[in-house]
Design a protein around this motif. Structure first.
Motif, PDB file in Angstrom:
ATOM      1  N   LEU A 171      66.136  78.377  46.263  1.00  0.00           N
ATOM      2  CA  LEU A 171      64.703  78.561  46.489  1.00  0.00           C
ATOM      3  C   LEU A 171      63.903  77.595  45.626  1.00  0.00           C
ATOM      4  CD1 LEU A 171      62.454  80.321  47.839  1.00  0.00           C
ATOM      5  CD2 LEU A 171      62.521  81.728  45.778  1.00  0.00           C
ATOM      6  N   TYR A 172      62.985  76.853  46.268  1.00  0.00           N
ATOM      7  CA  TYR A 172      61.969  76.073  45.552  1.00  0.00           C
ATOM      8  C   TYR A 172      60.664  76.834  45.683  1.00  0.00           C
ATOM      9  CZ  TYR A 172      58.377  72.525  44.747  1.00  0.00           C
ATOM     10  OH  TYR A 172      57.284  71.844  44.286  1.00  0.00           O
ATOM     11  N   LYS A 173      59.989  77.087  44.555  1.00  0.00           N
ATOM     12  CA  LYS A 173      58.738  77.841  44.601  1.00  0.00           C
ATOM     13  C   LYS A 173      57.759  77.305  43.567  1.00  0.00           C
ATOM     14  CE  LYS A 173      58.743  82.141  45.727  1.00  0.00           C
ATOM     15  NZ  LYS A 173      57.844  82.103  46.916  1.00  0.00           N
ATOM     16  N   GLU A 174      56.503  77.176  43.987  1.00  0.00           N
ATOM     17  CA  GLU A 174      55.416  76.805  43.087  1.00  0.00           C
ATOM     18  C   GLU A 174      54.622  78.056  42.738  1.00  0.00           C
ATOM     19  OE1 GLU A 174      53.051  73.779  44.896  1.00  0.00           O
ATOM     20  OE2 GLU A 174      54.752  72.417  45.201  1.00  0.00           O
ATOM     21  N   TYR A 175      54.448  78.286  41.435  1.00  0.00           N
ATOM     22  CA  TYR A 175      53.663  79.415  40.937  1.00  0.00           C
ATOM     23  C   TYR A 175      52.341  78.883  40.386  1.00  0.00           C
ATOM     24  CZ  TYR A 175      57.916  82.234  41.264  1.00  0.00           C
ATOM     25  OH  TYR A 175      59.035  82.889  41.709  1.00  0.00           O
ATOM     26  N   GLU A 176      51.249  79.437  40.884  1.00  0.00           N
ATOM     27  CA  GLU A 176      49.925  78.971  40.478  1.00  0.00           C
ATOM     28  C   GLU A 176      49.541  79.505  39.096  1.00  0.00           C
ATOM     29  OE1 GLU A 176      47.998  76.820  41.992  1.00  0.00           O
ATOM     30  OE2 GLU A 176      49.390  76.546  43.653  1.00  0.00           O
ATOM     31  N   ASN A 177      48.675  78.738  38.405  1.00  0.00           N
ATOM     32  CA  ASN A 177      48.025  79.171  37.154  1.00  0.00           C
ATOM     33  C   ASN A 177      49.028  79.630  36.096  1.00  0.00           C
ATOM     34  OD1 ASN A 177      45.529  78.741  38.443  1.00  0.00           O
ATOM     35  ND2 ASN A 177      45.536  80.818  39.278  1.00  0.00           N
ATOM     36  N   MET A 178      50.040  78.808  35.829  1.00  0.00           N
ATOM     37  CA  MET A 178      51.087  79.181  34.893  1.00  0.00           C
ATOM     38  C   MET A 178      51.110  78.345  33.612  1.00  0.00           C
ATOM     39  SD  MET A 178      52.724  81.783  35.930  1.00  0.00           S
ATOM     40  CE  MET A 178      52.881  82.789  37.395  1.00  0.00           C
ATOM     41  N   ILE A 179      50.396  77.225  33.557  1.00  0.00           N
ATOM     42  CA  ILE A 179      50.372  76.378  32.364  1.00  0.00           C
ATOM     43  C   ILE A 179      48.909  76.178  31.949  1.00  0.00           C
ATOM     44  CG2 ILE A 179      50.973  74.140  31.364  1.00  0.00           C
ATOM     45  CD1 ILE A 179      53.184  73.906  33.435  1.00  0.00           C
ATOM     46  N   ALA A 180      48.566  76.596  30.742  1.00  0.00           N
ATOM     47  CA  ALA A 180      47.205  76.393  30.252  1.00  0.00           C
ATOM     48  C   ALA A 180      46.978  74.925  29.942  1.00  0.00           C
ATOM     49  CB  ALA A 180      46.964  77.236  29.006  1.00  0.00           C
ATOM     50  N   GLU A 181      45.860  74.382  30.418  1.00  0.00           N
ATOM     51  CA  GLU A 181      45.548  72.970  30.223  1.00  0.00           C
ATOM     52  C   GLU A 181      44.382  72.745  29.256  1.00  0.00           C
ATOM     53  OE1 GLU A 181      47.333  70.633  31.190  1.00  0.00           O
ATOM     54  OE2 GLU A 181      48.620  71.484  32.736  1.00  0.00           O
TER      55      GLU A 181
END
Length: 363
Positions: free
Chosen positions: A348-358
């Motif tokens: 599974l390839y999955k992108e999780y939103e809002n996971m790294i504070a910038e």
């Protein structure tokens, strides 16, 4: 001199210059406790089981194909690349189960394959489906030429699937989307036949060579990517994750002296440290980062603080110390891409939103 937030000037003109109230701020215990890291919560429900679990036959060409897909879509830290062509946040690789007897008959190879699609999450909406296969495979004394055929009912004519893309590194894809979404019905499986023929003089080593099974790629839009785990499958505290994922306040206290300004700080988490490196393929570590430090009494413009935070800081300083100062919190986030092995042996390839504070702000 740093620029002050433009709203401060209006407050200084309109508000009376009162002394700070002789009352202590709210006790620390009344402030909310930091929750477990959201990515680790989301991944925990996908953990395949005990630490001794291994993917087994999931490796080989399917794994290499998905690794190439991941490297085109994300960098070493898992951040999705700009201009990536996936156009979706989830790609699932489904392996085939083969059935039937001896596939070889002289120069011909015929293998029936079934792809089981039961148990797909309702939040994942199918956008596109392709079957990936090798149309040509070199042999010691010739080549093996392969094609795919839709295994329809005995009354319907057989359909030979046409390649949807030019071969890349030997691979090509055949579009099977129309066969997975017939009307409003739900498809539980896809049946194909893998057909190959030996071209050229057959050598002894070629007689037993079997081509790799084609695999199914589902391009999906997960409407819950990045959200907390479903209530039906709550977050479980497993021993092999330690306490790192669940005690962020304690971790921060152990890091020593606190810097004064609200700013972005690193918080690296290794998946090997959590005991998850046997099923999370990439990235090898996760650095969500966090915001820490005191918010200035007079908020500068570069903090992007809302007007409410400016008022709150002013009231705390000059009117009532029971009103807490604004908190240092993340301002902008970026997503992270994860490549993992699922419980059923798929990839599974999955992108999780809002996971790294910038960046950070005060509010």
């Amino acid at each position: 001199m740093a620029l002050l937030h433009p709203f401060i000037s209006l407050l200084l003109l309109a508000a009376p210059l009162c002394g700070a109230a002789n009352q202590s701020p709210l006790p620390p215990g009344s402030l909310p406790v930091s929750p477990p890291l959201p990515l680790l919560q989301a991944l925990q429900v996908r953990a395949p089981g005990s630490r001794g679990w291994r993917a087994g036959p999931v490796g080989g060409q399917p794994l290499r194909y998905m690794l190439n897909l991941y490297r085109r879509a994300a960098d070493r830290e898992g951040r999705p690349r700009r201009g990536r062509s996936l156009a979706t946040n989830t790609v699932r690789l489904v392996r085939a189960s083969s059935h039937g007897g001896q596939p070889w008959a002289g120069r011909w190879y015929l293998q029936p394959l079934t792809y089981h699609l039961e148990g797909q999450p309702e939040a994942e909406h199918l956008l596109r489906a392709t079957v990936v296969y090798l149309p040509s495979l070199p042999l010691a004394h010739g080549r093996l030429l392969c094609a795919l055929e839709l295994a329809a009912s005995s009354e319907a004519p057989r359909v030979l699937l046409s390649p949807a893309t030019r071969p890349s590194r030997g691979w090509t894809e055949a579009d099977v989307t129309p066969y997975l979404v017939p009307g409003n019905g739900s498809v539980r499986s896809l049946a194909l036949r893998h057909i190959c023929v030996r071209a050229g003089r057959a050598g002894d080593s070629d007689a037993t060579l079997a081509p790799s099974h084609p695999f199914l790629l589902l391009y999906l839009n997960d409407t819950q990517a990045g959200l907390a785990p479903p209530a039906a499958e709550p977050f479980r505290h497993r021993r092999d994750t330690g306490t790192l994922a669940h005690d962020l306040p304690g971790y921060l206290r152990d890091q020593g002296g606190e810097k004064s300004d609200c700013s972005l700080r690193p918080f690296p988490v290794s998946f090997a440290q959590l005991g998850w490196d046997h099923w999370i393929i990439a990235p090898h570590r996760y650095n969500p980062r966090y915001c820490k430090g005191a918010c200035p009494h007079l908020l500068r413009y570069d903090y992007h603080a809302p007007n409410h935070a400016v008022v709150q800081s002013f009231v705390h300083q000059l009117v009532d110390a029971n009103v807490p100062r604004p908190s240092c919190v993340p301002y902008r986030y970026s997503p992270i891409s994860v490549l993992m092995i699922e419980r059923n042996g798929g990839i599974l390839y999955k992108e999780y939103e809002n996971m790294i504070a910038e960046s950070c702000t005060c509010r």
